[in-house]
Design an enzyme around this catalytic site. Structure first.
Site, PDB file in Angstrom:
ATOM      1  N   GLU A  32       0.857   5.390   0.452  1.00  0.00           N
ATOM      2  CA  GLU A  32       0.050   4.920  -0.776  1.00  0.00           C
ATOM      3  C   GLU A  32       0.551   3.778  -1.295  1.00  0.00           C
ATOM      4  O   GLU A  32       0.294   4.041  -2.645  1.00  0.00           O
ATOM      5  CB  GLU A  32      -0.489   6.389  -1.185  1.00  0.00           C
ATOM      6  CG  GLU A  32      -1.068   7.287  -0.532  1.00  0.00           C
ATOM      7  CD  GLU A  32      -2.203   8.197  -1.154  1.00  0.00           C
ATOM      8  OE1 GLU A  32      -2.593   7.890  -2.254  1.00  0.00           O
ATOM      9  OE2 GLU A  32      -2.190   9.359  -0.420  1.00  0.00           O
TER      10      GLU A  32
HETATM   11  C1  LIG Z   1       4.488  10.473   6.553  1.00  0.00           C
HETATM   12  C2  LIG Z   1       3.685   9.284   6.516  1.00  0.00           C
HETATM   13  C3  LIG Z   1       2.328   9.557   6.131  1.00  0.00           C
HETATM   14  C4  LIG Z   1       1.223   8.431   5.746  1.00  0.00           C
HETATM   15  N1  LIG Z   1       0.007   8.797   5.849  1.00  0.00           N
HETATM   16  C5  LIG Z   1      -1.004   7.876   5.901  1.00  0.00           C
HETATM   17  C6  LIG Z   1      -2.497   8.235   5.977  1.00  0.00           C
HETATM   18  O1  LIG Z   1      -2.867   9.288   5.679  1.00  0.00           O
HETATM   19  N2  LIG Z   1      -3.252   7.012   5.803  1.00  0.00           N
HETATM   20  C7  LIG Z   1      -2.766   6.104   5.920  1.00  0.00           C
HETATM   21  O2  LIG Z   1      -3.696   4.914   6.038  1.00  0.00           O
HETATM   22  N3  LIG Z   1      -1.579   5.531   5.941  1.00  0.00           N
HETATM   23  C8  LIG Z   1      -0.586   6.490   5.865  1.00  0.00           C
HETATM   24  N4  LIG Z   1       0.562   6.255   6.080  1.00  0.00           N
HETATM   25  C9  LIG Z   1       1.132   4.751   6.266  1.00  0.00           C
HETATM   26  C10 LIG Z   1       1.810   4.320   4.656  1.00  0.00           C
HETATM   27  O3  LIG Z   1       0.857   4.279   3.772  1.00  0.00           O
HETATM   28  C11 LIG Z   1       2.349   2.954   5.126  1.00  0.00           C
HETATM   29  O4  LIG Z   1       3.560   3.370   5.953  1.00  0.00           O
HETATM   30  C12 LIG Z   1       2.903   2.048   3.992  1.00  0.00           C
HETATM   31  O5  LIG Z   1       1.899   1.686   3.188  1.00  0.00           O
HETATM   32  C13 LIG Z   1       3.954   0.836   4.250  1.00  0.00           C
HETATM   33  O6  LIG Z   1       3.378   0.248   5.482  1.00  0.00           O
HETATM   34  P1  LIG Z   1       4.216  -0.326   6.944  1.00  0.00           P
HETATM   35  O7  LIG Z   1       4.817   1.164   7.257  1.00  0.00           O
HETATM   36  O8  LIG Z   1       3.416  -0.982   7.509  1.00  0.00           O
HETATM   37  O9  LIG Z   1       5.461  -1.105   6.000  1.00  0.00           O
HETATM   38  P2  LIG Z   1       5.572  -2.659   5.906  1.00  0.00           P
HETATM   39  O10 LIG Z   1       3.855  -2.912   5.218  1.00  0.00           O
HETATM   40  O11 LIG Z   1       5.730  -3.273   7.218  1.00  0.00           O
HETATM   41  O12 LIG Z   1       6.433  -2.805   4.908  1.00  0.00           O
HETATM   42  C14 LIG Z   1       7.802  -2.771   5.168  1.00  0.00           C
HETATM   43  C15 LIG Z   1       8.805  -3.373   4.101  1.00  0.00           C
HETATM   44  O13 LIG Z   1       8.339  -4.507   3.561  1.00  0.00           O
HETATM   45  C16 LIG Z   1       8.083  -4.431   2.075  1.00  0.00           C
HETATM   46  N5  LIG Z   1       6.985  -5.507   1.883  1.00  0.00           N
HETATM   47  C17 LIG Z   1       5.792  -5.490   2.602  1.00  0.00           C
HETATM   48  N6  LIG Z   1       5.008  -6.522   1.871  1.00  0.00           N
HETATM   49  C18 LIG Z   1       5.839  -6.860   0.866  1.00  0.00           C
HETATM   50  C19 LIG Z   1       5.410  -7.861  -0.111  1.00  0.00           C
HETATM   51  N7  LIG Z   1       4.493  -8.448  -0.324  1.00  0.00           N
HETATM   52  N8  LIG Z   1       6.501  -7.883  -1.152  1.00  0.00           N
HETATM   53  C20 LIG Z   1       7.460  -7.266  -1.014  1.00  0.00           C
HETATM   54  N9  LIG Z   1       7.758  -6.311  -0.379  1.00  0.00           N
HETATM   55  C21 LIG Z   1       6.879  -6.028   0.846  1.00  0.00           C
HETATM   56  C22 LIG Z   1       7.380  -2.872   2.150  1.00  0.00           C
HETATM   57  O14 LIG Z   1       7.754  -2.433   0.649  1.00  0.00           O
HETATM   58  C23 LIG Z   1       8.532  -2.215   3.056  1.00  0.00           C
HETATM   59  O15 LIG Z   1       9.700  -1.984   2.305  1.00  0.00           O
HETATM   60  C24 LIG Z   1       1.616   7.247   6.031  1.00  0.00           C
HETATM   61  C25 LIG Z   1       3.073   6.900   6.362  1.00  0.00           C
HETATM   62  C26 LIG Z   1       3.823   7.761   6.464  1.00  0.00           C
HETATM   63  C27 LIG Z   1       5.307   7.361   7.044  1.00  0.00           C
END
Ligand SMILES: Cc1cc2nc3c(=O)[nH]c(=O)nc-3n(C[C@H](O)[C@H](O)[C@H](O)COP(=O)(O)OP(=O)(O)OC[C@H]3O[C@@H](n4cnc5c(N)ncnc54)[C@H](O)[C@@H]3O)c2cc1C
Length: 380
Positions: free
Chosen positions: A363
């Protein structure tokens, strides 16, 4: 700010505490080990009114405020964050989204069953290439007149296999960017909808996380939430409130780890005295207690803002950022205070430490919360 709890709020807090102690605690280690979804416990939480806490009673909910919801979330999360994330997704993403923006027909058809806990829902925004950058939706919902054709993959979806109703965000018109995104209600049995294997996770292992695949799924237009192009705004508005729930989950994990560490420090002896009598340990406890109380105030503040009809984007983001950092820090220190015992499953703190980590990621990661906060304070 007066955070004096009403009789009703105290009752809800106690009911959640009792349920966590009497129902969630036994078996929590086994469920974590086996990645077992607690279907029976979810049914009981539905009966107790925890699955649709903020939903109007006329739609099968409990008709309570956000503050009551965070009080329950904190208590449930002290014991079992896998159970509480299901509660959080169902309450603040699925039910709130439908009640606030759904049509009367959608509410009658879906919300009533979701709010009573008869079925559970999932919120589907993230994709393999669209996490923090949620505008990069690759899932498409092509307008075919009276229906959409949905294609694409969603990642990391909580309640992924156990849900019956899915709120799916998808791109209809790429040229319009995030104004061309829609939110659709998808039912589990729709043709072309497949669910991937369960993710093998570090923490919240009892929760049900899956990827979802949509192959030419026909979704009736009456299942769209809001006007054409409202989907991205819907997702952002919904997540702004969802963060308050996750902040409360983080607070609960922190408080749970602290309570275990406090108890252990008064029982475990080293160098002829209880370890709490060593100042280094006592000061760790002092820091934990102080930070948890500060996090609690931020969480309550955000909940009160939402209940009062104030903008809660900033207070919700601050609550989530801080409470999740405190959860991680506190859980790590709780393991440290338990020494070797902290490193094995029987003492619960290692699980809380693994569970704490997710609150900094889903989130909106901590980095994304800082973007939300800085934008908000710099905009004037
Ligand atoms: C157990 C679990 C349950 C989940 N449940 C749901 C769900 O029910 N529904 C749903 O839709 N999603 C869900 N998610 C997804 C979750 O919301 C995402 O994993 C999260 O938003 C991060 O996205 P990402 O994994 O693609 O990481 P990325 O976006 O690839 O980020 C990787 C890293 O880069 C950093 N980063 C990215 N952009 C920037 C920026 N502009 N400036 C600085 N740092 C940045 C991030 O903070 C992170 O440290 C879930 C994830 C998990 C692991």
């Amino acid at each position: 700010m007066d955070f004096t709890l009403s009789e009703e709020q105290l009752m809800i807090q106690q009911a959640a505490k009792d349920f966590a102690q009497n129902e969630l605690l036994s078996g929590v280690i086994e469920r974590d080990d086996a990645q077992k979804f607690p279907s029976e416990l979810v049914r009981k939480m539905g009966e107790l009114g925890f699955m649709g806490m903020m939903v109007d009673e006329k739609y099968g909910g409990s008709g309570l405020g956000t503050l009551s919801y965070v009080l329950a979330m904190e208590e449930l999360s002290k014991i079992d964050a896998s159970a509480s994330v299901m509660v959080s997704v169902n309450n603040s993403l699925v039910c709130w989204g439908l009640e606030t923006y759904g049509t009367e027909e959608q509410k009658q058809k879906y919300l009533t069953r979701l709010a009573s806990g008869e079925i559970i829902g999932a919120f589907c925004l993230s994709e393999p290439e669209a996490g923090s950058d949620a505008t990069s939706q690759k899932t498409t919902a092509i307008d075919k007149g009276d229906h959409y054709i949905l294609n694409g993959t969603k990642n990391w979806i909580t309640n992924g296999n156990q849900a019956e109703v899915y709120l799916v965000i998808a791109q209809t018109d790429r040229e319009k960017g995030h104004h061309g995104i829609n939110a659709l209600i998808v039912e589990k049995n729709m043709e072309g909808f497949d669910i991937g294997p369960k993710e093998n996770k570090l923490g919240i292992r009892g929760s049900d996380t899956h990827s979802l695949m949509f192959n030419d799924v026909k979704v009736p237009k009456k299942n769209r939430i809001g006007d054409d192009g409202f989907g991205f705004k819907f997702a952002m508005k919904t997540l702004a409130g969802g963060r308050i729930g996750i902040a409360a989950q983080a607070l609960g994990i922190a408080a749970g780890a602290y309570e275990l560490a406090l108890k252990y420090s008064k029982e475990r002896k080293a160098f002829g005295t209880e370890i709490a009598n060593h100042q280094v340990i006592a000061f760790k406890l002092a820091d934990m207690h102080t930070k948890i109380q500060a996090a609690r105030h931020l969480v309550y503040q955000a909940a009160c803002d939402k209940d009062a009809g104030n903008d809660y984007t900033l207070s919700g983001a601050m609550a989530k950022l801080y409470a999740s950092e405190v959860a991680m820090e506190t859980a790590v220190e709780a393991v440290q205070i338990h020494g070797g015992n902290g490193y094995v499953k029987d003492y619960h703190v290692e699980r809380l430490m693994r569970d704490a980590k997710i609150t900094q990621i889903y989130e909106g990661t901590s980095e994304i919360q800082k973007i939300v906060i800085s934008r908000s304070i710099l905009k004037d």
